[in-house]
Design a protein around this motif. Sequence first.
Motif, PDB file in Angstrom:
ATOM      1  N   GLY A 523      37.643  38.537  42.714  1.00 17.92           N
ATOM      2  CA  GLY A 523      36.725  38.595  43.841  1.00 17.92           C
ATOM      3  C   GLY A 523      35.301  38.543  43.323  1.00 17.92           C
ATOM      4  O   GLY A 523      35.037  38.918  42.171  1.00 17.92           O
ATOM      5  N   ALA A 526      29.158  42.144  44.006  1.00 20.32           N
ATOM      6  CA  ALA A 526      28.437  42.570  45.202  1.00 20.32           C
ATOM      7  C   ALA A 526      27.309  41.586  45.508  1.00 20.32           C
ATOM      8  O   ALA A 526      26.773  40.925  44.611  1.00 20.32           O
ATOM      9  CB  ALA A 526      27.882  43.975  45.009  1.00 20.32           C
ATOM     10  N   HIS A 577      32.194  35.360  50.939  1.00 23.02           N
ATOM     11  CA  HIS A 577      31.967  36.530  50.100  1.00 23.02           C
ATOM     12  C   HIS A 577      32.761  37.720  50.608  1.00 23.02           C
ATOM     13  O   HIS A 577      33.463  38.402  49.839  1.00 23.02           O
ATOM     14  CB  HIS A 577      30.468  36.859  50.065  1.00 23.02           C
ATOM     15  N   TYR A 578      32.696  37.985  51.894  1.00 20.20           N
ATOM     16  CA  TYR A 578      33.422  39.115  52.459  1.00 20.20           C
ATOM     17  C   TYR A 578      34.931  38.920  52.344  1.00 20.20           C
ATOM     18  O   TYR A 578      35.662  39.818  51.898  1.00 20.20           O
ATOM     19  CB  TYR A 578      33.017  39.305  53.918  1.00 20.20           C
ATOM     20  N   THR A 580      36.815  36.946  50.387  1.00 17.75           N
ATOM     21  CA  THR A 580      37.391  36.952  49.036  1.00 17.75           C
ATOM     22  C   THR A 580      37.396  38.360  48.448  1.00 17.75           C
ATOM     23  O   THR A 580      38.312  38.728  47.703  1.00 17.75           O
ATOM     24  CB  THR A 580      36.644  35.997  48.096  1.00 17.75           C
ATOM     25  N   GLN A 581      36.391  39.167  48.771  1.00 14.05           N
ATOM     26  CA  GLN A 581      36.423  40.558  48.313  1.00 14.05           C
ATOM     27  C   GLN A 581      37.559  41.331  48.980  1.00 14.05           C
ATOM     28  O   GLN A 581      38.249  42.116  48.330  1.00 14.05           O
ATOM     29  CB  GLN A 581      35.079  41.240  48.598  1.00 14.05           C
ATOM     30  N   GLN A 584      40.858  40.230  47.393  1.00 17.23           N
ATOM     31  CA  GLN A 584      41.035  40.865  46.085  1.00 17.23           C
ATOM     32  C   GLN A 584      41.565  42.285  46.249  1.00 17.23           C
ATOM     33  O   GLN A 584      42.507  42.697  45.546  1.00 17.23           O
ATOM     34  CB  GLN A 584      39.706  40.905  45.329  1.00 17.23           C
ATOM     35  N   THR A 617      31.961  36.409  39.016  1.00 18.04           N
ATOM     36  CA  THR A 617      33.167  36.519  39.838  1.00 18.04           C
ATOM     37  C   THR A 617      34.325  36.839  38.901  1.00 18.04           C
ATOM     38  O   THR A 617      34.594  36.093  37.964  1.00 18.04           O
ATOM     39  CB  THR A 617      33.429  35.194  40.578  1.00 18.04           C
ATOM     40  N   ASP A 623      31.202  45.850  39.473  1.00 18.57           N
ATOM     41  CA  ASP A 623      30.645  44.599  38.953  1.00 18.57           C
ATOM     42  C   ASP A 623      29.657  44.848  37.817  1.00 18.57           C
ATOM     43  O   ASP A 623      29.421  45.983  37.398  1.00 18.57           O
ATOM     44  CB  ASP A 623      30.046  43.757  40.083  1.00 18.57           C
ATOM     45  N   LYS A 629      32.789  47.218  44.176  1.00 19.77           N
ATOM     46  CA  LYS A 629      33.288  46.205  45.094  1.00 19.77           C
ATOM     47  C   LYS A 629      34.303  46.849  46.047  1.00 19.77           C
ATOM     48  O   LYS A 629      34.782  47.965  45.793  1.00 19.77           O
ATOM     49  CB  LYS A 629      33.929  45.064  44.291  1.00 19.77           C
TER      50      LYS A 629
END
Length: 828
Positions: A523, A526, A577-578, A580-581, A584, A617, A623, A629
């Motif tokens: 992921g 931030a 971004h949101y 994929t985080q 993860q 990433t 991170d 994250k």
Amino acid sequence: MPVTSWQSLHDGWFLTAVAGPEIPDPVAAARVPATVPGCVHTDLLAADLIPDPYLDDNELRLSWIGHTDWCYETTFGWAGDDGADRVELVCAGLDTVATITLNDVEIGRTANMHRGYRFDVRELLRVGDNVLRIRFDSAHRYAQEQRERLGDRPAAYSDPFNFIRKMACNFGWDWGPSLVTAGIWQEIGLRTWRTARLADVRPLVTVTGREGRVEVRVEVDRADGDSGAEPLTVRATVAGVAAEMVLPPGQRVAELTLAVADPDLWWPRGYGEQPRYPLDVTLHAGERELDRWQRRIGFRSVRLDTAPDEYGSAFTIVVNDLPIFARGVNWIPDDCFPHRVTRERYAQRLGQACEANVNFLRIWGGGRYESEDFYDLADELGLLVGQDFLFSCAAYPEEEPFLGEVRAEATEQVTRLASHPSLVLWFGNNENIWGWHDWGWQEQLAGRTWGAGYYFELLPGIVADVDPTRPYWPGSPWSGRHDVHPNESGYGSMHIWTVWNQLDYVHYRDYLPRFVAEFGYQGPAAYATIRRAISDERLVVDSPAMAHRQKAEGGGEKLARGLAAHLPAPRDFDDWHYLTQVNQARATSLGIEHMRSYRPICMGSVVWQLNDCWPVTSWAAVDGDGRRKPLWYALRRAYADRLLTVQPRDDGLALVAVNDGGDPWTGRVDVTRLTLTGEPRAKTSIELAVPPYSSMTWPLPADVGSSDEPRAELLLADPGDAGDRTFWFFAEDHELAYPPAGYDATVEPLPDGVRVRVTARTVLRDLVLAPDRLDPAAVVDEALVTLLPGESTTFTVRSAQRLDPAALTARPVLRCVNDMVPDTAAHR
């Protein structure tokens, strides 16, 4: 007081470029003030001669540094030895291919970052000014020369990192940049002593019944050599118990045993306290104290249970005769320039591990043997540590000079770390035995050495000789038997990478491992971390700048594949971004919960990875800027002492309760099948009675555990005050008949931030508040909250800035999965 003294040589250094193919003119002409401990990159950065290698794609423009020879030089004063027998230049860490000269006389050469050196310089010192120079030859060139001399060996990457005893990840990894360092990276100074000194002290701690034993092996250096004529006395004390031994002339080794009745035991965090006892060792000649060594030790026993059983053979860490489920994470160097990782930074990072309910850290074999600060903090916090010997993802030559260097390095490090109760396991390497079996190495090697002699002979021999109190395992993964595949799930430790590389993450459930030492899912970092690292005016998913933050082969495509299997298609960078985080966090949680649900067959779940070394990433939960994250919050829940999880079994869904606490877990769990609008359709209640350190499974009734309307229903298992509730959705998010997200939000000021209260008018799936989008220093206490209609949650945000309430309660700062549904913008 001991008749030894220390003169630090950390001041007055300058750095110059000696030779290299592409040295920029300003650097070639510069005499750069140097920081020691430090390295070339950070010295050049401090002098404003290079851009920050962590920003944009600056890394690519700095490869010349690793191809250049460098010289560090200082002038220091010397007042004389005052009758000392020895004055030694002590170099705790030189990176890596170094030639040391004092007053224009060469005193030594080194080629190993992972060990220390000392040189007798008494005859070369002069009263007044002395000039010390350390020239570092290009690590690239040295490694390439060794490769050409010995013949190539297969490796995960093209650079010859396996032909030099140096942090392998300096040459780049699938989460790290290629920044090949050079410099004096650890302490350096002059040690002055008379008659004799303590060369090595190795305490071996065991516990049998109610007695703790400390066997202290002491090796001394004598100024007059091994035939020294003066008797010496070694004394040791711990917990009020003392022992001493006289070394007659010529003897250099003392072994003392201290028996402590009924000591307070050191326990892993969550299992008890972590008491430590000061151990003092002193060296005397008559009434004179010559030298002193002090550490804090912990009394605990440790063994590795690998007994055969109906599933294969176990892999269970047993501390004080109690089997421990390793709720683990992998640890990589926290910075490409390790001298920058202070004790305070270690404390922050290990604190983040503890707050995520982690009890085990595996130190990966492509980095370093971690520092005294790291291990002291792990001792203090009760974190168990498995330390890899430093071999990773490559075939390593066993010819000289490497054989001798590995022997010296391993002996030094096993001795150095013997006092730490947190260290419970040595691994011989990372993935090299697996590589020899599966990655085409045998044909490429054509009979050349690849490291087997290290993993199966040299290293186990050193551990058995130097520290037999700790278990050794030849590699991770390794099945424990040559007739069983090294990554066989039923035996030993295993790594699961087929899921990230090839499969959907639900396939973690295809495995029933005994101990998973690596698995994970990627992921992005931030938002504030990405925004600091990339200077592009607008962030774009597939921009060159973002591509530079993705070091894994096909990483972008793998992320996209994972999203497509579960979540709505992102419309812009903020969505990507949101989502994929979130993906993860979900993937890793699913793996952990599956592993834990099979306790005690599986006794270890070690996620790749806790931390990052730069903004990227990756698989990390924290991170490269130290920001948590969403995965970190998922770890905190999935690794809680008490875990409630819904799991698919052969006959349908089941509720599993895992109790890693020392008290029985009792109470009632209501399991309800609901519509997405919150209407109950079927319900069952389960009375929990889960013994300590165990798990229990209850099949769910068909009317609760199955749905005729999977797009419109979910399961909720709620233990009330007895633990965290858990959900099961019958369909993937992109298939669910979500309503547009509706909620009401209020913002209440606090002295050091704000409190955001969200009340759901519809189901809200995986609600995340990202205040770092408004203030990069802001932190929030919770993430990934799912609410049913009418329910509320509160986020506490710590920030020194005044945060805009409207921005704080709307996209992209406040997100949930179903705000992707059209018309969600009208949530208020």
